[in-house]
Design an enzyme around this catalytic site. Structure first.
Site, PDB file in Angstrom:
ATOM      1  N   CYS A  55      -7.934  -2.944   7.723  1.00  0.00           N
ATOM      2  CA  CYS A  55      -6.717  -1.747   7.864  1.00  0.00           C
ATOM      3  C   CYS A  55      -6.407  -1.236   6.364  1.00  0.00           C
ATOM      4  O   CYS A  55      -5.945  -0.098   6.470  1.00  0.00           O
ATOM      5  CB  CYS A  55      -5.491  -2.537   8.340  1.00  0.00           C
ATOM      6  SG  CYS A  55      -5.663  -3.954   9.628  1.00  0.00           S
ATOM      7  N   ASP A  56      -6.348  -2.187   5.419  1.00  0.00           N
ATOM      8  CA  ASP A  56      -5.981  -1.632   4.173  1.00  0.00           C
ATOM      9  C   ASP A  56      -7.011  -1.468   2.928  1.00  0.00           C
ATOM     10  O   ASP A  56      -6.475  -1.117   1.757  1.00  0.00           O
ATOM     11  CB  ASP A  56      -4.816  -2.790   3.809  1.00  0.00           C
ATOM     12  CG  ASP A  56      -3.906  -2.682   4.672  1.00  0.00           C
ATOM     13  OD1 ASP A  56      -3.386  -1.775   5.409  1.00  0.00           O
ATOM     14  OD2 ASP A  56      -3.291  -3.827   4.696  1.00  0.00           O
ATOM     15  N   CYS A 104      -5.469  -7.817   6.204  1.00  0.00           N
ATOM     16  CA  CYS A 104      -6.288  -7.214   6.872  1.00  0.00           C
ATOM     17  C   CYS A 104      -7.073  -6.101   6.088  1.00  0.00           C
ATOM     18  O   CYS A 104      -6.529  -4.903   5.648  1.00  0.00           O
ATOM     19  CB  CYS A 104      -5.745  -6.516   8.152  1.00  0.00           C
ATOM     20  SG  CYS A 104      -6.821  -5.317   9.018  1.00  0.00           S
TER      21      CYS A 104
END
Ligand code: NAP
Length: 310
Positions: free
Chosen positions: A137-138, A134
């Site tokens: 997200c990261d 992701c």
């Protein structure tokens, strides 16, 4: 035990569209999701292909869709993982991990899927320590670093492009010499000076010490080592169709088969969005699936309550 007219498993665009319609048709509707509402929208930074929104953040569209459904009285059970789905006569039973049962004559399966694993040494070991599925997200953890993205579809190319806002360089490693992604995404990535494509390359291993340091791939018979701070894997998607205790017809990859009304091989069970076997996985098609299933489910529930109107 809680009784409804419709249980919807999955709170992404397909499930929320279905919920909006069934609730507006006065059916007692519950949406259950193992996480927050939004599904894949939450893993997408910017959405530019949903009609009416030239450009909108995935998280913002998720909030809007959730609020819209709630406004019509949908019960939302977020952060409630489903353990299994069973059928008892006309009633569909959704058993939650918590032990509670949600029961309804109509069930709309909108549980999407999970990223497919690359299945190479180091992938599992370094998950959360440089291996990610992701970018939204990261990505921010990798400021100024060089990254590898694996895959050649829409997700790999779009997320690779997104990652260049943090990374100093992004290598997109693809196993063939042709990308599967849409031309508009490919053109954008090719125009991005921070992206380098590596074609005909098969990733063999991810390694490092406490974090990812190296990705090894084979290209034209040669094993090549690339130093990277992270590896983002976008090699497809596995549908979440395994929750059913009863058999529901599916294709070879596990996607549920439906008729034109989104109904599966089990009466009173519909499948919508990314868990369904179909040409494409788009927000617009997910919303369309959910709408069709909601109308069909409403007719079904009405026919059970009042067979004369069937
Ligand atoms: P996808 O379209 O199935 O592409 C998967 C990619 O990973 C392919 O290039 C495939 O290679 C490669 N791959 C598969 N298994 C592999 C393996 N074991 N080793 C190395 N490479 C492997 O999946 P996706 O990109 O995740 O997209 C999923 C769906 O979401 C698609 O329908 C897509 O259109 C949609 N989506 C749309 C958007 C958008 O519209 N903006 C954004 C993201 C996703 P081959 O090409 O050789 O098969």
């Amino acid at each position: 035990m809680s009784e409804y007219d419709v249980v919807i498993v999955g709170g992404g665009p397909a499930g929320l569209a279905a919920a909006l319609y069934t609730a507006r048709m006065d059916l007692r509707t519950v949406v259950v999701d193992r996480g927050p509402l939004g599904g894949q929208l939450l893993n997408t930074e910017l959405i530019e292909d949903y009609p009416g929104f030239e450009s909108i953040l995935g998280s913002e569209l998720a909030t809007k869709m959730g609020e819209h459904a709630r406004r019509f009285g949908v019960t939302v059970r977020d952060f409630e993982p489903v353990k299994e789905i069973d059928v008892e006569g006309n009633i569909k039973v959704v058993r939650l991990e918590s032990g509670e049962e949600l029961r309804a004559p109509a069930l709309i399966m909108a549980a999407g899927g999970l990223p497919r694993y690359l299945q190479v040494p180091g992938e599992k070991e370094f998950w959360g320590r440089g291996v990610s599925y992701c970018a939204v997200c990261d990505g921010a953890f990798f400021k100024g670093q060089e990254l590898a993205v694996v895959g050649g579809g829409d997700a790999a190319v779009e997320e690779g492009d997104f990652l260049t806002r943090y990374a100093s360089k992004v290598y997109i490693i693809h196993r063939r010499s042709e990308l599967r992604a849409q031309p508009i995404l490919v053109d954008r990535a090719k125009a991005n000076p921070k992206i380098e494509f590596i074609f005909d390359a098969h990733v063999k291993e991810i390694s490092g010490d406490s974090k990812v340091q190296v990705v090894r791939y084979e290209q034209h018979g040669e094993l090549i080592e690339l130093s990277v701070g992270g590896v983002f894997i976008f090699v497809g998607f596995v549908p979440n169709s395994g929750l059913f205790k009863v058999h529901v017809n599916h294709d070879e990859a596990g996607y549920l088969l439906t008729d034109r009304n989104m109904e599966t091989s089990v009466e009173g069970v519909w499948a919508v969005g990314d868990v369904r076997s179909q040409l494409t996985k788009q927000i617009a098609t997910a919303v369309g699936d959910g709408t069709t299933a909601a109308v069909a489910a409403s007719m079904y529930v009405t026919s059970l309550k009042d067979p004369a109107r069937a």
